[in-house]
Scaffold this active site. Sequence first.
Site, PDB file in Angstrom:
ATOM      1  N   SER A 228     -20.604  55.683  48.476  1.00  0.00           N
ATOM      2  CA  SER A 228     -21.078  54.790  47.420  1.00  0.00           C
ATOM      3  C   SER A 228     -21.312  53.384  47.983  1.00  0.00           C
ATOM      4  O   SER A 228     -22.140  53.214  48.873  1.00  0.00           O
ATOM      5  CB  SER A 228     -20.069  54.796  46.265  1.00  0.00           C
ATOM      6  OG  SER A 228     -20.637  54.284  45.094  1.00  0.00           O
TER       7      SER A 228
ATOM      8  N   ASP B 206     -23.251  60.197  48.680  1.00  0.00           N
ATOM      9  CA  ASP B 206     -23.597  60.134  47.263  1.00  0.00           C
ATOM     10  C   ASP B 206     -23.966  58.740  46.767  1.00  0.00           C
ATOM     11  O   ASP B 206     -23.435  58.254  45.758  1.00  0.00           O
ATOM     12  CB  ASP B 206     -22.472  60.710  46.401  1.00  0.00           C
ATOM     13  CG  ASP B 206     -23.026  61.291  45.093  1.00  0.00           C
ATOM     14  OD1 ASP B 206     -24.029  62.013  45.166  1.00  0.00           O
ATOM     15  OD2 ASP B 206     -22.461  61.016  44.023  1.00  0.00           O
TER      16      ASP B 206
ATOM     17  N   HIS C  44     -18.949  62.783  41.934  1.00  0.00           N
ATOM     18  CA  HIS C  44     -19.380  61.639  42.731  1.00  0.00           C
ATOM     19  C   HIS C  44     -18.549  61.492  44.005  1.00  0.00           C
ATOM     20  O   HIS C  44     -19.070  61.099  45.040  1.00  0.00           O
ATOM     21  CB  HIS C  44     -19.286  60.368  41.883  1.00  0.00           C
ATOM     22  CG  HIS C  44     -19.637  59.108  42.613  1.00  0.00           C
ATOM     23  ND1 HIS C  44     -20.815  58.947  43.319  1.00  0.00           N
ATOM     24  CD2 HIS C  44     -18.949  57.928  42.768  1.00  0.00           C
ATOM     25  CE1 HIS C  44     -20.858  57.741  43.860  1.00  0.00           C
ATOM     26  NE2 HIS C  44     -19.729  57.111  43.551  1.00  0.00           N
TER      27      HIS C  44
END
Length: 385
Positions: free
Chosen positions: A211, A237, A366
């Site tokens: 992220s 991700d 996620h």
Amino acid sequence: MSDFQRSFLKAKLANLPLEPPMPRNAPPPHLSMFDEAEEDAALGYDAFRGEVPSSPINDDSSSASSASSTSTIRPGLFTRPELPKRKSTTFEPLAWSSYFSQKLYLHSPSTDCTYHAYITPPLPSGPLFVTHHGAGSSGLSFALLASSIRSLLPSAGILSFDARGHGETKTTKDEDLSLSTLSGDLVSIVNLCRVRCGWDKIPDLILVGHSLGGAVVAEVAKSFALGERVLGYAVLDVVEGSAIDALQSMQTYLSTRPLGFSSMAQGIEWHTRSRTIRNQTSARISVPALLIEAEPASPKPWRWRTDLGATQPFWEGWFVGLSKKFLEARGGKLLVLAGTDRLDRELMIGQMQGKYQLLVLPEVGHFVHEDAPEKCASAVSLLYS
């Protein structure tokens, strides 16, 4: 039963075949009128205990006949398989020491910052995987990934640190979470670690970021701040287009999170029940670093270490230009996503041109590296080849 009746029955039974013949038109086993329980009852078999009940007739000859007949019945043939054991529902924390060999406090005299990191040093010939977590997370987010990488590459080392404003890292400006500052921190941590560990030079590096961390490692790779030591990098991700779109609903998401928890175990349970982290083992390792007992007298004393809402001024700056930097930086490139819908136009074109490797794990959330550490480790390890 009289002796005469017993002798008569024995004479009759002696002339019968050992097993009754199967009728010609008997239905196949899967069409039998008996279900499994009825069949067990017809055989006089106790499916729950795995044994044949003793005969209700207590005279000696009947008991002997019953005992001899049990030798033709194999309990293992009729015993039902055991039901799978239920997964553990414990939410007690797990120690970091099972996943890293040591933790370090790396102090920088020039900036008066102390970075907290977990490390398993590489062997002299091995690479060093340097990981950067996402916003609100910590270095322990990569604990299971670290173990999986080491099982595939025993010579490899893992360096996983807490970014400023997170975990146990303390800086003079914890509130400064700009991309340039975070990128500079990563470079400083690698150099401080080289000095602390007594390495003559920085080992070969594989950068891994999740992220926000993905934006940081792409920035470091593109800037060439660590030179040719960076062999490759993996972004987990995060994609520029979808990340910027998601920022519109970030405050709404943050408003749905609990403000605190009554215990550490409850905090771990919330992360797993809410499917924020789908791997319970990983949650038991990583979540404790996200919480701090801030108000001991409160019914919910365990609060978030990092105020994600306060980082909003930096959100857009983290991700603008991410796709271009990811594609243009030197070294092997890996993108791991939880769904192909996250790809933006620039990355779709780059993927068709073979500019990077793409791994899609649709079964995870996620936190792809926490939910599927073995699969992520297999892909990330290929960057060192």
